[in-house]
Motif scaffolding. Sequence first.
Motif, PDB file in Angstrom:
ATOM      1  N   ARG A 126      10.793  25.591 -12.350  1.00  0.00           N
ATOM      2  CA  ARG A 126       9.693  25.780 -13.291  1.00  0.00           C
ATOM      3  C   ARG A 126      10.136  26.678 -14.437  1.00  0.00           C
ATOM      4  O   ARG A 126      11.020  27.519 -14.291  1.00  0.00           O
TER       5      ARG A 126
ATOM      6  N   SER B 100       3.946  20.694 -13.698  1.00  0.00           N
ATOM      7  CA  SER B 100       4.842  19.619 -13.274  1.00  0.00           C
ATOM      8  C   SER B 100       5.567  19.964 -11.986  1.00  0.00           C
ATOM      9  O   SER B 100       6.001  19.086 -11.247  1.00  0.00           O
ATOM     10  N   TYR B 101       5.689  21.270 -11.705  1.00  0.00           N
ATOM     11  CA  TYR B 101       6.358  21.684 -10.474  1.00  0.00           C
ATOM     12  C   TYR B 101       5.603  21.174  -9.249  1.00  0.00           C
ATOM     13  O   TYR B 101       6.192  20.875  -8.218  1.00  0.00           O
TER      14      TYR B 101
ATOM     15  N   ARG C 162       4.035  18.404  -9.026  1.00  0.00           N
ATOM     16  CA  ARG C 162       4.128  16.946  -8.953  1.00  0.00           C
ATOM     17  C   ARG C 162       2.777  16.332  -8.586  1.00  0.00           C
ATOM     18  O   ARG C 162       2.683  15.466  -7.714  1.00  0.00           O
TER      19      ARG C 162
ATOM     20  N   ASP D 275       0.945  14.605 -10.584  1.00  0.00           N
ATOM     21  CA  ASP D 275       0.754  13.339 -11.285  1.00  0.00           C
ATOM     22  C   ASP D 275       1.239  12.205 -10.378  1.00  0.00           C
ATOM     23  O   ASP D 275       2.431  11.916 -10.299  1.00  0.00           O
ATOM     24  N   GLU D 276       0.311  11.557  -9.686  1.00  0.00           N
ATOM     25  CA  GLU D 276       0.669  10.521  -8.716  1.00  0.00           C
ATOM     26  C   GLU D 276       1.381   9.346  -9.374  1.00  0.00           C
ATOM     27  O   GLU D 276       2.297   8.761  -8.802  1.00  0.00           O
TER      28      GLU D 276
ATOM     29  N   HIS E  32       3.306   9.351 -12.020  1.00  0.00           N
ATOM     30  CA  HIS E  32       4.667   9.727 -12.395  1.00  0.00           C
ATOM     31  C   HIS E  32       5.563   9.942 -11.182  1.00  0.00           C
ATOM     32  O   HIS E  32       6.700   9.454 -11.139  1.00  0.00           O
ATOM     33  N   TYR E  33       5.061  10.638 -10.175  1.00  0.00           N
ATOM     34  CA  TYR E  33       5.920  11.068  -9.076  1.00  0.00           C
ATOM     35  C   TYR E  33       5.810  10.209  -7.821  1.00  0.00           C
ATOM     36  O   TYR E  33       6.642  10.327  -6.925  1.00  0.00           O
TER      37      TYR E  33
ATOM     38  N   THR F 110      12.296   5.349  -4.056  1.00  0.00           N
ATOM     39  CA  THR F 110      11.962   6.667  -3.515  1.00  0.00           C
ATOM     40  C   THR F 110      12.030   6.707  -2.000  1.00  0.00           C
ATOM     41  O   THR F 110      12.604   7.633  -1.413  1.00  0.00           O
TER      42      THR F 110
ATOM     43  N   SER G  29      16.529  11.621  -9.540  1.00  0.00           N
ATOM     44  CA  SER G  29      15.322  12.363  -9.867  1.00  0.00           C
ATOM     45  C   SER G  29      14.200  11.384 -10.188  1.00  0.00           C
ATOM     46  O   SER G  29      14.456  10.190 -10.452  1.00  0.00           O
ATOM     47  N   PRO G  30      12.941  11.818 -10.189  1.00  0.00           N
ATOM     48  CA  PRO G  30      11.844  10.906 -10.541  1.00  0.00           C
ATOM     49  C   PRO G  30      12.057  10.192 -11.874  1.00  0.00           C
ATOM     50  O   PRO G  30      11.834   8.981 -11.975  1.00  0.00           O
ATOM     51  N   ASP G  31      12.486  10.919 -12.899  1.00  0.00           N
ATOM     52  CA  ASP G  31      12.705  10.281 -14.197  1.00  0.00           C
ATOM     53  C   ASP G  31      13.863   9.292 -14.141  1.00  0.00           C
ATOM     54  O   ASP G  31      13.818   8.247 -14.810  1.00  0.00           O
TER      55      ASP G  31
END
Length: 210
Positions: free
Chosen positions: A70, A77-78, A80, A82-83, A85-86, A162, A176-178
């Motif tokens: 962070r 965003s730490y 996570r 945002d379902e 996105h993550y 994932t 990573s997610p991105d």
Amino acid sequence: MRYAYYTLAFLVILTLSVMGFRGANATRPPIELWPDMDHQAKYKPQAESKFFADGRADRAIPAGTVPRGRTTAADASYLRADEAHYAGKNADGSFVRGFPVPVTQQLVERGQNRYQIYCAPCHGAVGDGNGITKSYGMVATPTYHDARLRDMAEGELYNTITNGKNTMLSYADKLSPDDRWAVVAYVRALQRAANATIDDVPLEQRGGLK
């Protein structure tokens, strides 16, 4: 030489008498030559402590502490949370269609790089399932170009990366997610390239086609 044998036998007997036979039953507790290795001086979670005034071994986190990953204490965003996105899912649990991140040339190129490292060995350079592993007996790798996978929601592709699926293991520890979304974007580029028509080519570039 005889005295050397006597000395060796004495040392063996002494060692066995002190250390005992590993795994053998005994009525007395074993002799611990280094007891600090078995009985370490430490506090267990929520244990009491006479050192601190409040009597607690657990200490409160200092004000302003920022966990690793962070930039500020308010960085949401730490968590996570945002379902889309993550996790690749909507609030109702269905898989996201489309991308929760901006799809740019840079994202697709990053996806190409990650795909060639982690995906191409099984799925093939063009996503047809003819990777190098097929020559070693892995014949069940699907092609990305059949209708089922072309119509699959982007969130479900992300979820497979994932969490894995069937014989494919999770790549969450490697991507990573991105980066996972970048791979999904590149897979979509491969699918579109394999099923493209002349109408997908800009008019000014059609003259160079053969």
